[in-house]
Design a protein around this motif. Structure first.
Motif, PDB file in Angstrom:
ATOM      1  N   GLN A   1      37.586  49.417  41.242  1.00  0.00           N
ATOM      2  CA  GLN A   1      38.524  50.491  40.893  1.00  0.00           C
ATOM      3  C   GLN A   1      39.590  50.660  41.976  1.00  0.00           C
ATOM      4  O   GLN A   1      40.762  50.873  41.680  1.00  0.00           O
ATOM      5  CB  GLN A   1      37.766  51.807  40.673  1.00  0.00           C
TER       6      GLN A   1
ATOM      7  N   GLU B   1      42.092  48.000  41.532  1.00  0.00           N
ATOM      8  CA  GLU B   1      42.948  48.339  40.392  1.00  0.00           C
ATOM      9  C   GLU B   1      43.980  49.401  40.806  1.00  0.00           C
ATOM     10  O   GLU B   1      45.157  49.297  40.454  1.00  0.00           O
ATOM     11  CB  GLU B   1      42.097  48.842  39.209  1.00  0.00           C
TER      12      GLU B   1
ATOM     13  N   ARG C   1      47.990  49.285  40.746  1.00  0.00           N
ATOM     14  CA  ARG C   1      48.771  50.312  40.040  1.00  0.00           C
ATOM     15  C   ARG C   1      49.882  50.847  40.959  1.00  0.00           C
ATOM     16  O   ARG C   1      51.013  51.074  40.512  1.00  0.00           O
ATOM     17  CB  ARG C   1      47.871  51.462  39.589  1.00  0.00           C
TER      18      ARG C   1
ATOM     19  N   THR D   1      46.596  50.856  33.011  1.00  0.00           N
ATOM     20  CA  THR D   1      45.921  49.584  33.316  1.00  0.00           C
ATOM     21  C   THR D   1      44.451  49.636  32.908  1.00  0.00           C
ATOM     22  O   THR D   1      43.841  50.701  32.884  1.00  0.00           O
ATOM     23  CB  THR D   1      45.989  49.268  34.831  1.00  0.00           C
TER      24      THR D   1
ATOM     25  N   ARG E   1      40.737  47.087  33.312  1.00  0.00           N
ATOM     26  CA  ARG E   1      40.098  45.875  33.838  1.00  0.00           C
ATOM     27  C   ARG E   1      39.195  45.247  32.784  1.00  0.00           C
ATOM     28  O   ARG E   1      38.439  45.946  32.110  1.00  0.00           O
ATOM     29  CB  ARG E   1      39.215  46.232  35.042  1.00  0.00           C
TER      30      ARG E   1
ATOM     31  N   ILE F   1      43.357  42.524  35.458  1.00  0.00           N
ATOM     32  CA  ILE F   1      43.861  43.896  35.287  1.00  0.00           C
ATOM     33  C   ILE F   1      45.079  43.785  34.379  1.00  0.00           C
ATOM     34  O   ILE F   1      45.993  43.002  34.651  1.00  0.00           O
ATOM     35  CB  ILE F   1      44.250  44.541  36.635  1.00  0.00           C
TER      36      ILE F   1
END
Lengths: 212, 237
Positions: free
Chosen positions: B133, B136, B140, B155, B157, B202
């Motif tokens: 996370q 990710e 972002r 987004t 995953r 992602i």
């Protein structure tokens, strides 16, 4: 409450120190070794298993009780060997070739030992030959195979196909387990059972061996 | 863009509640002191042994199409294909919390500390998810910086081995991303080592691209159906 009942109680509470002390006391008091095992340790784990099944306790509680059981078993083992008291059955267990996930398999092995079975744990990345060779050598009644990957599931079929070639299919019972597995898959590859978790494995192995 | 990030351990430290829930303990039973202490102990060990690290790398749709196909073993129908085909941006990623923690879990089991070993395993799995996370979130931020994030997109995953995307795609994903640089290797069964690792893609896209019914053949075997919640979370914060 006598020593053996207290032993069972302390095991259920997951107290390894007290279980070790009570086991030693019971041995010193010349209580029959099989009675200590059956009415103390195994009886305690059976209650734990029933409570787990009824969702009264949870996995960590079971594992704490198992640690306590092992503390008692370490002391009993030399006496069991000396008196020639056999385990209620023998199971060869392992994670199949190519797969290194072993937490689930370890939990199943712990539950089986807690129920009084001798478990030969081959670890992970186990070849079909090794499963069968060990089961034959150790005269194990059951072979338990675990896989967590869809890519390693087919190894289970290889084990069973090899067992057919070696005329072992039908003479040994094959159990499969792991996240991507199902009863349908077990049936499809010719396994005798799919087991969801440790408790269901204990029940299945007992059923295979006619133990109530 | 291809970057490696060392992640601060306290950013991926699971909560006691998360560890206990991962152990199958229902919310109503989370207050037992003995189990709470065990979870705290597991988290302390996790904090000592885990070394979280991640890698993220942008990839074109054309290159990703080749990775997605993998070894040609994907399910006939998969929501992953229409999602990535309609996406705005894509990035490959991989994270791990290192082999040390797996060795410590094994050691605990060998020394009959089953409950603690099992709790540590849950803590490590939670921590690995949190590390994914974080990566990710980093991606972002990068997208925001270059003006590609807005109110209407988000987004998500996705990983090989799920949602009809065959795990065999790991081979090409590894060839492209090279997560060996952060200590992750792949075996012949497409299994990552250390075991506590996650890899995948992602995807940045508009809300509409993520809408699908979870009625694919593989959804029957899915234990969590977490895709719906995850997609919902993307747009509801």
């Amino acid at each position: 409450m006598n020593i053996v009942q207290e032993l069972s109680e302390q095991l259920q509470q997951g107290n390894p120190k007290n279980v070790a002390e009570l086991t030693q006391q019971a041995i010193n008091a010349k209580i029959n070794i099989k009675t200590i095992l059956d009415k103390g340790l195994i009886a305690g784990m059976t209650v734990v298993g029933e409570k787990f099944k009824a969702h009264e306790i949870f996995l960590p509680d079971v594992l704490l009780a198992a640690k306590a059981m092992y503390a008692g078993m370490d002391l009993l083992k030399p006496h069991l060997i000396k008196e020639g008291i056999p385990a209620i059955g023998k199971v060869v267990i392992g994670t199949v070739q190519g797969d290194l996930h072993d937490i689930g398999k370890n939990l199943v092995a712990i539950m089986l030992k807690g129920a009084g079975f001798e478990v030969i744990d081959l670890g992970n990345d186990v070849s079909p030959q090794k499963f069968l060779d060990t089961a034959v050598k150790e005269n194990a009644e059951v072979i338990g195979m675990s896989a967590l990957l869809t890519t390693t599931m087919p190894v289970m079929k290889k084990v069973i196909d090899l067992a057919r070639e070696r005329n072992l299919h039908g003479r040994k019972k094959f159990i499969v387990g792991g996240a991507p597995l199902s009863s349908e898959y077990a049936k499809e590859i010719g396994a005798d059972a799919y087991c969801f978790d440790g408790m269901s494995t204990v029940e299945t192995v007992k059923r295979f061996m006619g133990i109530s | 863009m291809r970057k490696i990030y060392n992640i601060q351990i306290d950013k991926v430290k699971p909560t006691v509640q998360a560890v206990l829930e991962a152990q199958g303990i229902p919310h109503s039973k989370l207050s037992e002191e003995r189990l709470i202490n065990l979870a705290k102990q597991a988290i302390a060990i996790y904090r000592e042994f885990a070394i979280p690290i991640g890698i993220v790398m942008e990839i074109s749709k054309k290159d990703f199409a080749n990775i997605f196909v993998g070894e040609g073993k994907n399910d006939g129908e998969s929501p992953v294909k229409p999602i990535y085909e309609s996406s705005d941006e894509l990035a490959l990623f991989a994270v791990t919390i290192d082999e040390n923690i797996c060795a410590e879990i094994s050691r605990l089991f060998k020394s009959n500390d089953f409950a603690l070993g099992s709790m540590l395993d849950s803590a490590a799995s939670e921590g690995t998810e949190m590390a994914a996370q974080i990566i990710e979130n980093i991606y972002r931020k990068h997208l925001s910086k270059i003006g590609l994030m807005n109110q209407k997109n988000g987004t998500l995953r996705l990983s090989p081995g799920y949602c009809g995307w065959h795990i065999g795609a790991q081979r090409k994903l590894f060839q492209h991303l090279k997560p060996e640089d952060i200590g992750i290797t792949l075996n012949d069964s497409f299994l990552m080592q250390p075991l506590k690792s996650i890899s995948g893609v992602i995807i940045l896209g508009q809300k509409e691209i993520y809408e699908f019914d979870d009625t694919f053949s593989f959804c029957r075997d899915c234990a969590t159906h977490s895709c719906k919640e995850r997609i919902k979370a993307v747009f509801n914060g």
